[in-house]
Design a protein around this motif. Structure first.
Motif, PDB file in Angstrom:
ATOM      1  N   ASP A  83      -5.089   7.871  -7.536  1.00 16.62           N
ATOM      2  CA  ASP A  83      -6.264   8.402  -6.822  1.00 16.62           C
ATOM      3  C   ASP A  83      -6.948   7.312  -6.002  1.00 16.62           C
ATOM      4  N   ALA A  84      -7.055   6.112  -6.594  1.00 18.93           N
ATOM      5  CA  ALA A  84      -7.713   5.002  -5.892  1.00 18.93           C
ATOM      6  C   ALA A  84      -6.930   4.588  -4.650  1.00 18.93           C
ATOM      7  N   ILE A 134       0.833  -1.206   0.000  1.00 22.09           N
ATOM      8  CA  ILE A 134       0.000   0.000   0.000  1.00 22.09           C
ATOM      9  C   ILE A 134       0.871   1.260   0.000  1.00 22.09           C
ATOM     10  N   LEU A 135       1.959   1.234   0.742  1.00 24.33           N
ATOM     11  CA  LEU A 135       2.813   2.422   0.877  1.00 24.33           C
ATOM     12  C   LEU A 135       3.794   2.582  -0.283  1.00 24.33           C
ATOM     13  N   GLY A 185       0.172  13.664  -0.306  1.00 25.67           N
ATOM     14  CA  GLY A 185      -0.724  13.747  -1.453  1.00 25.67           C
ATOM     15  C   GLY A 185      -0.600  12.563  -2.390  1.00 25.67           C
ATOM     16  N   ALA A 186      -1.551  12.467  -3.306  1.00 28.40           N
ATOM     17  CA  ALA A 186      -1.625  11.311  -4.201  1.00 28.40           C
ATOM     18  C   ALA A 186      -0.467  11.250  -5.188  1.00 28.40           C
ATOM     19  N   TYR A 187       0.087  12.415  -5.563  1.00 32.31           N
ATOM     20  CA  TYR A 187       1.060  12.439  -6.663  1.00 32.31           C
ATOM     21  C   TYR A 187       2.474  12.771  -6.190  1.00 32.31           C
ATOM     22  N   LEU A 209      -7.912   4.823  -0.623  1.00 30.21           N
ATOM     23  CA  LEU A 209      -7.760   3.693   0.296  1.00 30.21           C
ATOM     24  C   LEU A 209      -7.006   4.114   1.553  1.00 30.21           C
ATOM     25  N   VAL A 210      -5.883   4.802   1.360  1.00 28.30           N
ATOM     26  CA  VAL A 210      -5.088   5.266   2.510  1.00 28.30           C
ATOM     27  C   VAL A 210      -5.929   6.197   3.385  1.00 28.30           C
TER      28      VAL A 210
END
Length: 504
Positions: free
Chosen positions: A454-455, A441-442, A488-490, A459-460
């Motif tokens: 984004d997905a 996940i990380l 952040g996501a990016y 989840l996080v």
């Protein structure tokens, strides 16, 4: 800038081939925010631009449309109706569809303004031309005409004008043009009917609704498939559902589902009938709909096991809708082995079906497993946990395997399942007990596309937002997840430069 636009307009009026000047005017207009443009064009006469629409030069017409679209948007509806009503009326019969759409869009703005709407209501020719645009070959023109007329019907004077004047005959004449145009008129009528019980009353009195319902229950199977979509739209409003119930439509649709087994052409309309009851269940009560019309629930299970991908896809979508609610979960649970068989089929499709069915299966599974924090009772948590373990002997490994496949839509679908269980206590315990799961996940390197990033970020966020996450995951994982969320996501971690001693 007002002086600049004024001078550009003057230049255009004296040029034989105005393409370059039109381009300059377009550029100038785009450099001004629409909110500031009103002062720049106030008082300007745009007749020269409107006159240039009468050309066979496609580029010239497109530039004029873009310029007018920008300028007219800055003007008030009252200004439009007072100064450009005739020009816009002319646009309704222009041979170019972009000019028609421009005119219809601006008329749509005018009918939403009380003062401007009065002017339009008093102009029979404009309204007749708008209705006739529904019969245009280009669907984009027809859609804009439907939108503008629907806005007009938001007032009683608008309803009176459409349904209690000779414009009603204009609508019926346009409707008689072809099968395709007839259904466009039905689309308008359903949109108007959905606005309020009063609007529905006008449409019912005009016989449009009864004619539509007649097509739904008639012998033409192609007409049925189109009619059911419109009837489903009508059922989205409470007053629409009440009206349909009064007309006995729910019973008729239920009987049509029963009779589908003996109809060789039922595949053309059966998916629509099932979608109708699926939407009805979500808007009213899954339990009530499934108990009142058991044929619906039985047909959904049957379609979920059907080899036909069209039938299976509709069933998956419907099951996802039903199972997304607590009441729907309880309805599915009561069916016992029937749902278990369907659930196993969904798991199989998610792992090894055609890509589209895999995505729809993953979405449905995630919806059924989702349980909002306020609904996480002991019984419901035990239910979703038991369903998750039925998916596979190693459900975490199964979903992780889908994540690592090189298809972003499947990766996102699998992450949705993890997001569904991420706020549930048993789900968090499974995550911590699964080797390398938190590292996966990380690990940002596994997210290659924006959709996947984004997905995973969602989840996080679901994990960190849970009240039990810190305790179940442990401080080390929890802190790293919070850092992921904060970055952040990016986020891209900086790669330090390594210097070599003695290098040039």
């Amino acid at each position: 800038m007002a002086a600049s636009i004024d001078s550009l307009l003057r230049e255009i009026s004296g040029v034989e081939d105005p393409i370059e000047e039109l381009q300059s005017l377009k550029t100038a207009l785009l450099s001004i925010p629409v909110s500031d443009l009103k002062d720049s064009v106030s008082g300007q006469r745009l007749n020269v631009i409107f006159s240039l629409l009468n050309s066979n030069d496609r580029e010239q017409v497109e530039l004029c449309v873009e310029i007018l679209d920008r300028i007219l948007l800055a003007l008030s509806p009252v200004n439009l109706v007072q100064n450009y009503r005739a020009e816009l009326q002319g646009g309704l019969t222009h041979p170019d569809e972009t000019v028609k759409i421009l005119a219809l869009t601006q008329i749509g703005r005018m009918v939403e303004h009380p003062e401007a709407a009065t002017e339009i209501l008093n102009n029979h020719d404009i309204l007749r031309a708008v209705i006739q645009c529904i019969g245009e070959e280009k669907i984009s023109v027809a859609k804009q005409a439907i939108c503008s007329l629907a806005k007009l019907s938001h007032s009683k004077p608008g309803l009176d004008k459409l349904f209690q004047s000779d414009l009603l005959k204009v609508m019926k004449d346009v409707m008689a043009t072809s099968d395709i145009i007839r259904y466009r008129i039905y689309e308008l009528v359903v949109e108007i009917s959905s606005a309020s019980p009063i609007s529905l009353g006008y449409c019912a009195k005009s016989d449009f609704i009864s004619q539509l319902l007649g097509e739904l229950t008639g012998d033409d199977v192609l007409a049925r498939s189109t009619a059911i979509e419109l009837v489903t739209s009508l059922a989205r409003s409470q007053h629409g559902r009440q009206y349909l119930a009064q007309q006995g439509i729910m019973e008729k649709i239920s009987n049509m589902i029963k009779g589908a087994d003996t109809d060789a052409f039922s595949s053309l309309y059966l998916p629509g009938l099932v979608k109708f009851f699926g939407n009805l269940a979500i808007m009213d009560s899954p339990q009530q709909v499934c108990e009142t019309y058991p044929v619906f629930q039985n047909k959904v299970f049957e379609m979920a096991l059907d080899p036909d991908p069209v039938m299976t896809g509709v069933a998956l979508d419907t099951l996802g809708l039903l199972g997304n609610t607590v009441e729907g979960k309880q309805v599915l649970q009561k069916t016992g082995e029937k749902f278990k068989a369907v659930w196993l089929r969904m798991s199989k499709l998610a792992s090894a079906g055609a890509t589209e069915l895999r995505v729809r299966s993953l979405d449905a599974i995630s919806q059924i497993l989702t349980l909002q924090p306020e609904h996480q009772t002991e019984d419901l948590l035990a239910l979703t946990e038991s369903w998750f373990h039925i998916l596979s002997n190693q459900p975490m490994e199964m979903v992780c395997n889908i994540c690592i496949q090189p298809f972003p839509e499947l990766h996102c679908g699998a992450l949705k399942i993890f997001t569904a269980i991420a706020t549930q206590l048993w789900g968090q315990k499974l995550m911590t007990a699964t080797p390398s799961f938190m590292e996966f996940i990380l690990d940002r390197s596994t997210s290659k596309t924006k959709e996947v990033k984004d997905a995973k970020f969602k989840l996080v966020g679901s994990i960190v937002g849970s009240s039990t996450a810190a305790e179940i995951l442990g401080s080390q994982h929890y802190i790293r997840l919070k850092s992921y969320l904060r970055e952040g996501a990016y986020y891209i971690s900086a790669v330090p430069l390594v210097s070599t001693e003695g290098a040039d």
